[in-house]
Design an enzyme around this catalytic site. Sequence first.
Site, mmCIF file in Angstrom:
data_model
loop_
_atom_site.group_PDB
_atom_site.id
_atom_site.type_symbol
_atom_site.label_atom_id
_atom_site.label_comp_id
_atom_site.label_asym_id
_atom_site.label_seq_id
_atom_site.Cartn_x
_atom_site.Cartn_y
_atom_site.Cartn_z
ATOM 1 N N LEU A 1 -2.395 20.017 -9.254
ATOM 2 C CA LEU A 1 -1.566 18.998 -8.370
ATOM 3 C C LEU A 1 0.078 18.575 -9.462
ATOM 4 O O LEU A 1 0.970 18.964 -8.947
ATOM 5 C CB LEU A 1 -2.306 18.254 -8.141
ATOM 6 C CG LEU A 1 -1.329 17.028 -6.945
ATOM 7 C CD1 LEU A 1 -0.705 17.347 -6.019
ATOM 8 C CD2 LEU A 1 -1.957 15.926 -7.430
ATOM 9 N N ALA A 2 -0.145 18.605 -11.128
ATOM 10 C CA ALA A 2 0.965 18.174 -11.264
ATOM 11 C C ALA A 2 1.619 19.283 -11.467
ATOM 12 O O ALA A 2 2.850 19.198 -11.913
ATOM 13 C CB ALA A 2 0.759 17.413 -12.393
ATOM 14 N N ASP A 3 1.460 20.206 -11.863
ATOM 15 C CA ASP A 3 2.013 21.425 -12.320
ATOM 16 C C ASP A 3 2.420 22.030 -11.268
ATOM 17 O O ASP A 3 3.844 22.221 -11.272
ATOM 18 C CB ASP A 3 0.962 22.256 -12.515
ATOM 19 C CG ASP A 3 1.043 22.835 -14.142
ATOM 20 O OD1 ASP A 3 1.459 22.229 -14.843
ATOM 21 O OD2 ASP A 3 -0.356 22.769 -14.360
ATOM 22 N N SER A 4 2.228 21.907 -9.660
ATOM 23 C CA SER A 4 3.103 22.521 -8.919
ATOM 24 C C SER A 4 3.921 21.124 -7.807
ATOM 25 O O SER A 4 4.643 21.828 -8.018
ATOM 26 C CB SER A 4 1.816 22.404 -7.020
ATOM 27 O OG SER A 4 0.327 23.673 -7.877
ATOM 28 N N GLY B 1 6.157 22.121 -10.591
ATOM 29 C CA GLY B 1 7.722 23.323 -10.136
ATOM 30 C C GLY B 1 8.812 23.001 -9.656
ATOM 31 O O GLY B 1 9.044 23.957 -8.939
#
Length: 405
Positions: free
Chosen positions: A176-179, A182
């Site tokens: 979630l945080a990575d997306s 991004g």
Amino acid sequence: MSEPSPPTSEPTRPLTGLRVLDLATLFAGPLAATMLGDFGAEVVKIEHPRVPDPSRGHGPSKDGIGLWWKLLGRNKRTMTLDLSAPGGRATLLRLAASADVIVENFRPGTLEKWDLGWDELSAANPRLVLTRVTGFGQFGPYARRPGFGTLAEAMSGFAAITGEPDAPPTLPPFGLADSIAGLATAYAVMTALAARDRTGRGQVVDMAIIEPILTVLGPQPLWYDQLGHVQPRTGNRSQNNAPRNTYRTAEGTWVAVSTSAQSIAERVMRLVGRPDLIDEPWFATGEDRARHSDVLDEAVGGWIARHTRAEVVEAFERAQAAVAPVQDVRDVMTDPQYTALDTITTVDDPELGPLRMQNVLFRLTDTPGAIRWAGRPHGADTDAVLTELGLTETEIKTLRAEGAL
């Protein structure tokens, strides 16, 4: 048998002509580069010759080929380069000279250690946008710590408010945080490029994965600052409106109901046979309704439990009330709305054949994005990219002999 090259001719897309070097690994940085590639940017994925991007090995694979990479690596040409080798450093500077954007996610100081920091890169190309995506940002007490999206989900307050009140904090079962980072990084890159159009100069984008997720969590810092309010875990309920929950149908499936608007809340209560609750003084605001969630959930949940999912959805649609089935990926693949939007589209892949994956993020009427190819094998385009850069066959052989490729 040599791997076929991706197509080079294509319709003009909004980012056609933009050149991006993707040095990042795993998810946040590479996802930003993917989204730029979806709308026409020429993205070159640069991986270590002997240590490919770990995303190639994340999750399930087919015939030894990682499927996550097919999604994350789409619309990217792939080449290998050891940036710590002298030949690798020199080659990156040559690539940077004609690039618009570099995306990297090494720990702060790593590029500088290789003499590839901002000073060297901007000297090679003053118009370059260097996009640095790290867990904690380029400075501060945590800057040099290993950083992953999971840590951002914990630090930001997301995990603290996720889960049932009497259960542990809950982390999401996906990046979630990575997306979110991004998405934010792609926006940051376009903002920096817009500034370059005015100033003629590139700059550094410093993206910390711990920050975008905090932004999407809403006004929690403001609530705490002004009221001392700390949002608790409430499961599927909301402190801002009710009824808002997931409810089990007669056949054992689930639906989600939302009543963020007062008019919707009233329609739901009429639908489930409890119009009397609308006349209660506490029903007039979402916050007051949330304090009476037990009463409202009993009314809504009891009615839904006596009907099938199809009956529930049909009745809510007739009443113009907000409902959605709780779907797993099998349902998503056949959902008529997703089908109409072509949200899950088919991509032909030379390694695995037809692949179904998420389409580009949004639709443009005049210059739409497109998936031109799925993620390619490690280093498949190394020679082609370097030849286009002007390196001779002898120079490429020399780089390969010294381990730089």
